[in-house]
Motif scaffolding. Structure first.
Motif, short mmCIF file in Angstrom:
data_model
loop_
_atom_site.label_atom_id
_atom_site.label_comp_id
_atom_site.label_asym_id
_atom_site.label_seq_id
_atom_site.Cartn_x
_atom_site.Cartn_y
_atom_site.Cartn_z
N VAL A 1 -3.46 -19.88 23.34
CA VAL A 1 -4.63 -18.43 22.58
C VAL A 1 -5.73 -19.15 22.37
CG1 VAL A 1 -4.44 -17.93 19.87
CG2 VAL A 1 -2.47 -17.66 21.35
N SER B 1 -6.33 -9.24 21.93
CA SER B 1 -5.90 -11.11 21.93
C SER B 1 -4.76 -10.21 20.99
CB SER B 1 -6.50 -11.74 21.29
OG SER B 1 -8.15 -11.32 21.91
N ASN C 1 -1.24 -12.45 22.09
CA ASN C 1 -0.28 -13.54 21.32
C ASN C 1 1.21 -13.55 21.56
OD1 ASN C 1 -3.42 -14.73 21.09
ND2 ASN C 1 -3.50 -14.27 19.41
#
Lengths: 578, 578
Positions: free
Chosen positions: B127, B543, B547
């Motif tokens: 991440v 994102s 994730n």
């Protein structure tokens, strides 16, 4: 079930990855249709222009075993009833112009989603539950904005978590001033998850609460009341008990007076004529057949059998049998059932079948009679159904063949799909004389059914290509064969008989072999170009973060906050920030 | 390390939750500063107005053991060098107006992020790696848009995955026509994850590739070349080998000719003067002390010691010692180090210390000399640093006390924070005679440093409250004590000595006790109100989905696609859609 074998080698996923509630057990098959005589949790009372919707949850009425719905907390079953309430108010009650949502318990309006239910739920169940509840809250906002039915939250007690998020979906929030009742979002401090139904987004983006105050609010489990709640914008007013009924009545009357909603006779949402078999679900106009080995559903939508009624009175007379409504009700029910009950079927293939002219006649009527409340409601329902498709975590493929009727509102099914495959000519070995397929754009594709981002699916398709969009607009009303549709950019691929079947077979096989998670993330990113809105933020940003948090051990691990809730122990966190 | 104990009882997280690479082992301490003489992977050549940046990855040069960087694949170390390249071109080369990015291998421009590296990485590492690489790509776009340095991707071979995403960050993409080189995003079909550095978003929202074609592209592991790549918008042109050098040169010259960048003498980015101790990191003007028991970092930023130079020549003379640049370089380095090396320190507390007038003088100079290339670069760097803070997964708290100098660009640190605490009056037991703290808004707060959503932090703060925003604008230049700042809505809380320390202690303790995941999700939702952009979509929607996918067993479980890559076996998926 073939899924059981996956449980074993995916040991990482002991929590959060079972198919239904209680990982390892078969998920319950969920029905999404109900009616007021079967409600266990909501009461619906209509008094002239004002309806009152009262939440009084039956503690023993959980959808699955394992938890009690104390303090007006809810599970999917409670929300299915609420969805029914919202739909019936729109279709059955044209006279209702304001809706007061309140609670039937003393001092507790609603405690939000039931935590024990969440704690015992699989990851998929939690995610799907949040999606459906979000859609229902968006529907409440849509009723306020588009149907002239203004929802008012009359918080006669504490609204915590999902309870406050219910209120946030209403146009006005009034909190009783009884010295104890508060509004709160205790999810972050108490449960280690986010408020799952748009709370964070609506607090800052709809109620315009300053972000540092939003931060205080969302980390303060006991919440706020009184002046602070009003000053920060968390509620619109607090009202003492003695003035309560009068003030709520005044606000409802005021909202009703401002409504342009007109109509006297409602349309009864009679029970759906649905037939469920092992590998098929069918309704009038909609049939779904499931190929479990291929992990695919083939959905065929039939066009109307007759021309539309001559006028609004005739439309009203048809009621639930009015083709656009009948099709939409069936598809809405099908989408909800497939999403919840058929998780392994990752690809949905849409076909249509029927007379394009009859589709076009109905499609045109929706605009001609747009001022009529019922026709307006039908159009809005089509819009909401299509939005459900946009946020559905399945690959959507439209197949356009001879005999199909992808025109206007049915063409939206193709435009909502991730890909469109169109046959050039006919299937030589089936019916070489068949009339080749054609699609028809109408004004409906250019604005009747905006996506969550505010754009039509046509504008989304040509985002950044204004000339192509204009060119497509110039084709409205013209039947477009495969080559013309391909040239106009309206289909992904136009192939002749020799290549079509092979190509489609390979495409569907390949799709079914890919990571379902990667596809879900990819589709969620591709489907919404351009502008963003409250809705796209909720389904994009907020839900994606929530899904991540839901699967993290800090929430759902054996010592996570969700699992430990009610045990007297706080969650044990791995404090590393990611 | 205290984290080790968490490994044990969070058994769900055997994959993806270790602190660094290789779960269970201590993470490496990463340095983010480098210089051309130390590059192992990039070559930087400047020829007049055009720079050429060549990727030639040292296979043995991985940042940590366990993988070889074959086929110009990259890891964090490669990207740290690229970040240095981008920064140096902006500060050291005012003469450079176009940047050609190309590869040093035959037929392979870049194969993207190294898969073995990803497969062995913890969730947190993946991440954080994606976040940094995204920031660097946004920086390339910022150089093109704001610095007059147009980046051109000269793809002399295949650009796959992250390799193509590097190209997407450039203003133009030219692909060699050699019969075999393609552009592709093979992540979904081959790895079961998303392209992690903005690929999906940029394909549809920047390159305006039609979404069904984007769907085809992102599921076709071999990608596209030639006419299709051009026609769909994946690249701007394909060029045969024989015309390659000439065409790339022509495009670079054309971009340079259109640039308004002016300047003759660059500013050398000399090595940072950084001192790292067990529980402290310090630079001139910036000190961070770490309280590991409290999981907190206290960061103090010092104002300038002197008035700013009289003119642009004087500013240029100071170079890296020019206070706004020195502070920004230090904070940028600190943010990167803390994010990567100090994951458990979940709360960052910002304080300032110094002479407000001297801060204001520098702040004003950034606008007065905005037309000067170097001053412009400093302002843009402050903007990028502040954007880094906005997407940092840590709770940010500003503490405003006597002796502080939160004015203009330093006030942005407070406005970027999740909360602002301001002391009314003085600490009676420390220095009862101290001059109470005051903050000062300047024009900088109203537009010099827009967030990713395009709004200033002031406009974000008052989103939906235009009158409050206007009122705040009316206070520009005025010192505001705690009460005035509170009334203007610029601080979360203004408290006097009796309450302040207790309140702050409790706030920080409580914050440190909450779920780090829930805080990360909450902050990511609260910080970006209103409009969305490519950037906010990448850091929000994309994102967050990535994730989620990264932590799912289908990607990172023992039989997931990432872990099995290169083994000859495909990932074994649980095909249920969530």
């Amino acid at each position: 079930m073939t899924t059981v074998q996956h449980e074993e080698h995916h040991q990482v996923a002991t929590v959060g990855d079972g198919g239904g509630l209680q990982p390892g057990t078969a998920p319950p098959e969920v029905d999404f249709d109900t009616s007021p005589d079967r409600y266990r949790h909501w009461e619906l009372a209509v008094d002239g222009e004002v309806a009152t919707v009262t939440l009084r949850v039956d503690e023993q009425g959980g959808l699955v075993p394992g938890y009690e719905l104390k303090m007006n907390s809810y599970d999917l079953g409670v929300d299915i009833e609420l969805y029914d309430v919202v739909q019936r108010l729109r279709f059955e009650h044209p006279e209702v112009k304001a809706v007061v949502m309140t609670g039937g318990l003393d001092r507790m309006f609603c405690a939000g989603a039931n935590i024990r239910m969440l704690a015992q739920s699989s990851h998929a169940w939690k995610v799907n539950f949040c999606k459906f509840t979000n859609e229902t809250r968006n529907g409440i906002e849509d009723a306020t904005e588009a149907s002239g039915q203004t929802w008012i939250a009359a918080l006669n007690g504490t609204a915590a978590g999902g309870g406050y998020e219910l209120a946030l979906a209403c146009e006005e929030i009034v909190l009783i001033d009884d010295g104890s009742s508060t509004v709160s979002l205790p999810e972050v401090p108490l449960l280690g998850v986010l408020p799952g139904t748009g709370g964070l987004t609506r607090v800052v983006d709809k109620r315009h609460v300053r972000k540092d105050r939003a931060d205080l609010f969302a980390t303060k489990s006991e919440g706020y009341r009184g002046d602070t709640a009003v000053q920060w914008g968390l509620v619109d007013a607090t009202v003492p008990k003695r003035d309560w009924d009068q003030e709520i009545g005044r606000r409802a009357a005021q909202a009703a007076a401002g409504s342009s909603r007109r109509g006297d006779r409602g349309v009864q949402l009679t029970p759906l004529d649905r037939r469920v078999e092992q590998d098929a679900i069918s309704y009038p106009y909609v049939t779904a057949t499931m190929d479990r080995a291929a992990r695919r559903v083939d959905i065929t939508v039939d066009g109307p059998a007759q021309p539309p009624p001559a006028d609004a009175a005739g439309v009203l007379e048809q009621g639930v049998d009015y083709w656009p409504l009948a099709v939409t009700r069936a598809l809405d029910d099908l989408v909800l059932r497939l999403r919840t009950n058929e998780q392994e079927l990752g690809t949905w293939v849409f076909r249509t079948r029927g007379d394009t002219e009859l589709v076009l006649a109905h499609d045109a009527q929706l605009r001609e009679l747009a001022d009529h409340w019922f026709v307006n409601e039908v159009t809005l329902f089509v819009k909401r159904l299509l939005k459900r498709l946009d946020v559905t975590s399945r690959s959507l493929v439209a197949v356009i063949e001879p005999g199909s009727c992808f025109a206007g509102l049915l063409l939206e099914l193709a435009l909502a799909s991730d890909r469109q495959y169109m046959l050039e000519g006919a299937y030589e070995d089936v019916d070489p004389e068949a009339v080749p397929a054609a699609i028809v754009l109408t004004a409906a594709n250019d604005g009747s059914f905006p996506m969550g981002n505010g754009l039509s699916r046509l504008a989304s398709r040509f985002w950044g290509h204004d000339a192509d969009l204009d060119a497509a607009r110039g084709l409205v009303g013209e039947p477009l064969d495969a080559r013309a549709a391909d040239e106009a950019g309206l289909v992904t691929m136009a192939l002749d008989d020799i290549d079509f079947s092979d190509e489609l077979r390979i495409v569907l096989e390949e799709r079914a072999s890919l990571s379902p998670d990667a596809l879900t993330g990819m589709e969620a990113n591709h489907r919404f170009v351009g502008p963003e809105s409250l809705e796209t933020k909720i389904f994009g940003r907020l839900s994606a973060w929530q899904n991540w948090i839901f699967i993290r051990p800090n929430a759902s691990g054996p010592d996570g906050a969700l699992r430990r809730f009610g045990s007297g122990q706080r969650g044990s966190y791995d404090y590393r920030r990611v």
